[in-house]
Design a protein around this motif. Structure first.
Motif, mmCIF file in Angstrom:
data_model
loop_
_atom_site.group_PDB
_atom_site.id
_atom_site.type_symbol
_atom_site.label_atom_id
_atom_site.label_comp_id
_atom_site.label_asym_id
_atom_site.label_seq_id
_atom_site.Cartn_x
_atom_site.Cartn_y
_atom_site.Cartn_z
ATOM 1 N N ALA A 121 90.102 17.189 88.895
ATOM 2 C CA ALA A 121 90.792 17.144 87.607
ATOM 3 C C ALA A 121 92.249 16.795 87.863
ATOM 4 C CB ALA A 121 90.695 18.488 86.889
ATOM 5 N N VAL A 122 92.756 15.932 87.028
ATOM 6 C CA VAL A 122 94.149 15.507 87.121
ATOM 7 C C VAL A 122 94.800 15.791 85.778
ATOM 8 C CG1 VAL A 122 95.653 13.500 87.341
ATOM 9 C CG2 VAL A 122 93.680 13.730 88.838
ATOM 10 N N ILE A 123 95.926 16.480 85.806
ATOM 11 C CA ILE A 123 96.689 16.711 84.584
ATOM 12 C C ILE A 123 97.872 15.758 84.611
ATOM 13 C CG2 ILE A 123 98.021 18.362 83.225
ATOM 14 C CD1 ILE A 123 96.198 20.570 84.341
ATOM 15 N N VAL A 124 97.917 14.883 83.609
ATOM 16 C CA VAL A 124 98.969 13.877 83.511
ATOM 17 C C VAL A 124 100.066 14.401 82.593
ATOM 18 C CG1 VAL A 124 99.518 11.526 82.739
ATOM 19 C CG2 VAL A 124 97.340 11.996 83.886
ATOM 20 N N ASP A 125 101.306 14.209 83.034
ATOM 21 C CA ASP A 125 102.486 14.565 82.249
ATOM 22 C C ASP A 125 103.067 13.277 81.686
ATOM 23 O OD1 ASP A 125 104.954 15.304 81.241
ATOM 24 O OD2 ASP A 125 105.494 16.543 82.963
ATOM 25 N N MET A 126 102.945 13.070 80.393
ATOM 26 C CA MET A 126 103.430 11.842 79.765
ATOM 27 C C MET A 126 104.946 11.742 79.806
ATOM 28 S SD MET A 126 100.818 10.111 79.087
ATOM 29 C CE MET A 126 101.556 8.814 78.113
ATOM 30 N N SER A 137 103.659 10.837 84.960
ATOM 31 C CA SER A 137 103.435 11.244 86.347
ATOM 32 C C SER A 137 102.331 12.287 86.370
ATOM 33 C CB SER A 137 104.715 11.808 86.962
ATOM 34 O OG SER A 137 105.089 13.001 86.310
ATOM 35 N N LEU A 138 101.902 12.642 87.563
ATOM 36 C CA LEU A 138 100.898 13.695 87.698
ATOM 37 C C LEU A 138 101.601 15.041 87.743
ATOM 38 C CD1 LEU A 138 98.363 12.175 90.252
ATOM 39 C CD2 LEU A 138 98.413 11.996 87.764
ATOM 40 N N ALA A 139 101.126 15.950 86.930
ATOM 41 C CA ALA A 139 101.660 17.313 86.912
ATOM 42 C C ALA A 139 100.857 18.205 87.848
ATOM 43 C CB ALA A 139 101.627 17.877 85.502
ATOM 44 N N CYS A 140 99.535 17.939 87.947
ATOM 45 C CA CYS A 140 98.664 18.815 88.722
ATOM 46 C C CYS A 140 97.405 18.066 89.130
ATOM 47 C CB CYS A 140 98.294 20.031 87.869
ATOM 48 S SG CYS A 140 97.124 21.182 88.611
ATOM 49 N N ILE A 141 96.918 18.380 90.323
ATOM 50 C CA ILE A 141 95.615 17.914 90.784
ATOM 51 C C ILE A 141 94.814 19.156 91.148
ATOM 52 C CG2 ILE A 141 94.348 16.713 92.612
ATOM 53 C CD1 ILE A 141 96.689 14.759 92.842
ATOM 54 N N GLY A 142 93.610 19.246 90.615
ATOM 55 C CA GLY A 142 92.743 20.375 90.920
ATOM 56 C C GLY A 142 91.412 19.903 91.464
ATOM 57 N N LEU A 143 90.923 20.593 92.453
ATOM 58 C CA LEU A 143 89.614 20.320 93.042
ATOM 59 C C LEU A 143 88.792 21.588 92.889
ATOM 60 C CD1 LEU A 143 87.728 18.584 94.865
ATOM 61 C CD2 LEU A 143 88.934 19.533 96.813
ATOM 62 N N MET A 144 87.640 21.467 92.201
ATOM 63 C CA MET A 144 86.776 22.616 91.967
ATOM 64 C C MET A 144 85.413 22.353 92.588
ATOM 65 S SD MET A 144 89.112 22.347 89.342
ATOM 66 C CE MET A 144 88.374 21.355 88.104
ATOM 67 N N GLY A 145 84.843 23.376 93.178
ATOM 68 C CA GLY A 145 83.536 23.259 93.805
ATOM 69 C C GLY A 145 82.428 23.164 92.769
ATOM 70 N N LYS A 146 81.223 22.925 93.250
ATOM 71 C CA LYS A 146 80.105 22.755 92.319
ATOM 72 C C LYS A 146 79.764 24.038 91.570
ATOM 73 C CE LYS A 146 75.945 23.276 95.129
ATOM 74 N NZ LYS A 146 74.760 22.565 95.582
ATOM 75 N N TYR A 147 80.266 25.176 92.037
ATOM 76 C CA TYR A 147 80.076 26.441 91.329
ATOM 77 C C TYR A 147 81.310 26.793 90.501
ATOM 78 C CZ TYR A 147 76.240 26.744 94.623
ATOM 79 O OH TYR A 147 75.106 26.476 95.360
ATOM 80 N N ASP A 148 82.143 25.791 90.229
ATOM 81 C CA ASP A 148 83.376 25.923 89.438
ATOM 82 C C ASP A 148 84.431 26.786 90.116
ATOM 83 O OD1 ASP A 148 82.187 24.292 87.579
ATOM 84 O OD2 ASP A 148 81.622 25.927 86.239
ATOM 85 N N ASN A 149 84.305 26.995 91.402
ATOM 86 C CA ASN A 149 85.297 27.760 92.136
ATOM 87 C C ASN A 149 86.450 26.846 92.543
ATOM 88 O OD1 ASN A 149 83.079 26.652 93.715
ATOM 89 N ND2 ASN A 149 84.190 27.383 95.515
ATOM 90 N N PRO A 150 87.698 27.336 92.431
ATOM 91 C CA PRO A 150 88.839 26.494 92.810
ATOM 92 C C PRO A 150 88.885 26.284 94.326
ATOM 93 C CG PRO A 150 89.574 28.692 92.251
ATOM 94 C CD PRO A 150 88.099 28.648 91.966
ATOM 95 N N SER A 160 97.714 15.972 79.441
ATOM 96 C CA SER A 160 96.293 15.699 79.197
ATOM 97 C C SER A 160 95.540 15.854 80.516
ATOM 98 C CB SER A 160 96.092 14.296 78.623
ATOM 99 O OG SER A 160 96.613 13.313 79.497
ATOM 100 N N THR A 161 94.281 16.276 80.417
ATOM 101 C CA THR A 161 93.439 16.482 81.592
ATOM 102 C C THR A 161 92.397 15.378 81.667
ATOM 103 O OG1 THR A 161 93.701 18.877 81.327
ATOM 104 C CG2 THR A 161 91.964 18.128 82.805
ATOM 105 N N TRP A 162 92.235 14.814 82.869
ATOM 106 C CA TRP A 162 91.280 13.745 83.140
ATOM 107 C C TRP A 162 90.351 14.208 84.244
ATOM 108 C CZ3 TRP A 162 91.923 8.810 80.701
ATOM 109 C CH2 TRP A 162 93.025 8.745 79.847
ATOM 110 N N GLY A 163 89.082 13.781 84.216
ATOM 111 C CA GLY A 163 88.116 14.308 85.180
ATOM 112 C C GLY A 163 87.267 13.274 85.881
ATOM 113 N N TRP A 164 86.772 13.685 87.039
ATOM 114 C CA TRP A 164 85.893 12.876 87.899
ATOM 115 C C TRP A 164 84.967 13.868 88.575
ATOM 116 C CZ3 TRP A 164 86.152 7.594 89.543
ATOM 117 C CH2 TRP A 164 85.428 7.287 90.698
#
Length: 173
Positions: free
Chosen positions: A87-92, A6-19, A74-78
């Motif tokens: 960024a999506v953190i998947v919980d196995m 399942s998904l543990a976390c979804i993060g969206l960061m701006g182009k300046y790496d700001n959350p 694990s962290t996956w990115g787009w």
């Protein structure tokens, strides 16, 4: 209750790496320190985003698995063309909180998640009352505070829905 990853976390960061937005899902959301821990993990993935995005041969926005944190996470990115990062953190172990047998995640499993997140973000940007410049580091300097996270209830609800319903093999949201 989900019996697989399942998904543990979804993060969206701006182009300046700001959350811009961080959503944490069960069972992790019940842990008091989860926001700080997942913020750290998302921040740790930013260097990998930069390395992968700078690869001149990469045409796709999908950056694949950025890092395996341990046998569970694990962290996956787009990354969008404008530098916004998802960024999506998947919980196995999934929502049941224990290892499941025979589970494996492939990049194709997460493409629908990233496409749904990108669609939600585009809809947010199309809102005439949303001003993306309010969410940059320069806005923080002007307001003498920190750059704000996205407050749109509609966007937040859509991110929560995506995180709650995703399972490997899901093709559309």
């Amino acid at each position: 209750m989900s019996l697989g990853p399942s998904l543990a976390c979804i993060g969206l960061m701006g182009k300046y790496d700001n959350p811009l937005h961080i959503a944490i899902f069960e069972p992790h959301s019940a842990v008091e320190s989860a926001h700080l821990e997942f913020s750290f993990l998302l921040n740790a993935s930013l260097d990998i985003f930069e390395l992968r995005a700078s690869d001149r041969n990469r045409v796709d926005q999908d950056l694949g698995m950025l890092q395996a944190i341990d046998e569970r996470l694990s962290t996956w990115g787009w990354q969008t063309g404008t530098g916004t990062k998802f960024a999506v953190i998947v919980d196995m172990w999934g929502k049941q909180g224990r290892p499941s047998t025979g589970s494996a995640i492939k990049g194709e499993d997460l493409k629908p998640v990233f496409k749904a997140l990108q669609t939600a973000y585009i809809r947010l940007l199309q809102n005439p009352f949303y001003t993306p410049d309010d969410h940059t580091p320069m806005a923080a300097v002007r307001s003498r505070g920190s750059a704000g996270e996205i407050k749109s209830k509609k966007f937040i609800a859509e991110v929560k829905r995506i995180g709650d319903v995703w399972t490997p093999g899901l093709e559309k949201f």
